[in-house]
Design an enzyme around this catalytic site. Sequence first.
Site, PDB file in Angstrom:
ATOM      1  N   ASP A  24       0.861  -1.179   0.000  1.00  0.00           N
ATOM      2  CA  ASP A  24       0.000   0.000   0.000  1.00  0.00           C
ATOM      3  C   ASP A  24       0.898   1.229   0.000  1.00  0.00           C
ATOM      4  OD1 ASP A  24      -2.246   1.850   0.514  1.00  0.00           O
ATOM      5  OD2 ASP A  24      -3.343   0.054   1.091  1.00  0.00           O
ATOM      6  N   HIS A  27       2.379   1.947  -3.154  1.00  0.00           N
ATOM      7  CA  HIS A  27       1.451   2.879  -3.792  1.00  0.00           C
ATOM      8  C   HIS A  27       1.982   4.305  -3.740  1.00  0.00           C
ATOM      9  CE1 HIS A  27      -2.357   0.115  -3.424  1.00  0.00           C
ATOM     10  NE2 HIS A  27      -1.326  -0.482  -4.011  1.00  0.00           N
TER      11      HIS A  27
END
Length: 435
Positions: free
Chosen positions: A236, A259
């Site tokens: 993430d 991310h």
Amino acid sequence: MCSLVPAALLVGALLCLASSSSPAVATRSPGRTFNVLSFGAAADGVTDDSEALVAAWQVACRVPHATVLLPLGHRFLVSPVTLQGPCNTKLALQIDGTMLAPPEMGSWPKPRRPLQWLNFKWLQGFSIQGAGAVDGQSSSLQSASPATTSQRSAGHWQASGAKPTLIRFYNSFNVSVRGIRITNSPQCHLKFDSSGGIKVKNITISSPGDSRNTDGIHLQNTRDVEIRSTSIGCGDDCVSIQTGCSNIHMKNIICNPGHGISCSVGGLGKDNSLACVSDVVAESISVQNALYGVRIKTWQGGVGSVRNITFSNVRVSNVATPIIIDQFYCDRGGARCANRTGAVAISGVTYRRVVGTYSFQPVRLACSDARPCTGVSMVDVRLSPASAPEGPLRGGLCWNTYGEARGTMEPLGTGCLQRSNGYAMPLIQPFNYTC
């Protein structure tokens, strides 16, 4: 010489503290070191050493300049614990060995409780340091056999819909974390909540790229943060900044995979809530093999502001979308989020010297119709397609984004900002909040 047994750990520890010859107290100027082995830790990676850790903590907490030591060459299995203050000044947790979280889901706290493994609360002037590792062991669940996975999928995590954070600080100030490795967290690796004066330096965070919601460093209601010389790989956001954060400085950060570096991630403005983030600087950042490079995202319908954000000297490699503002964020998968007229105001965002390769879209700035993004500056942005993109490439997008582009802009269309008369466009909705 003090010999400790589990039933009398704390009492024995106090007696050892009074004894200058005790192995539980190794003299170190200006304070003292409390080795968890001397408090009964088995250190075999199988026996639960939580009781020994807590006993050492309780004694060290009362001693100025004390250190709780997990020595090199040992593996310490620790159940979820809360280590809290207030304590005497300059308390340190020295991790030179390996701390292991329980791999079985039943060992974690129940869903109705806050989910974290190492929970630090109400501390001042505290540090975690050393050359050791903190291992959440969540990868053991992913690599389990099908039968074992099936049994576990009906267990604690799936039933609760939540997974635990590995290390969490709450209401703590002047805290530093340096040198250690943090791996395989079920969710966030390192979280700071309602804290301030945070320094993170020279740490390594790693989890598989396909591990969900495994943010590297997560900040919420936290101010005055410095993150330096740190490598993060996760499934993430490498660094996620939530509401209530200000004066955040990041430098020399490697994000691979992940991310990207995300300001105002996900939760900002959700369910019409107030969101405030300001004064964030991210410089000398490298993002590789990631979905995003540097990102700001907010929910529709929220109120508040994101302002004074600077991303400079950012190098991306094989990143799907290196630069993104998304004021229409929705994480509900196939279900569509309802359109809302309100939005968190975004202003004063600078992208300076962002270079490298992209695999989908170089720039995507999608701002609200009701509250456009203003004061956006792009200076020397040079992005080229990756050598082997996974699909068709898209051109840059600027929607209701006002500001100025200067210097080199590659590819064409990257500097698609709209100009306005003055710094800010008139807003359709009045300001009705206070950040």
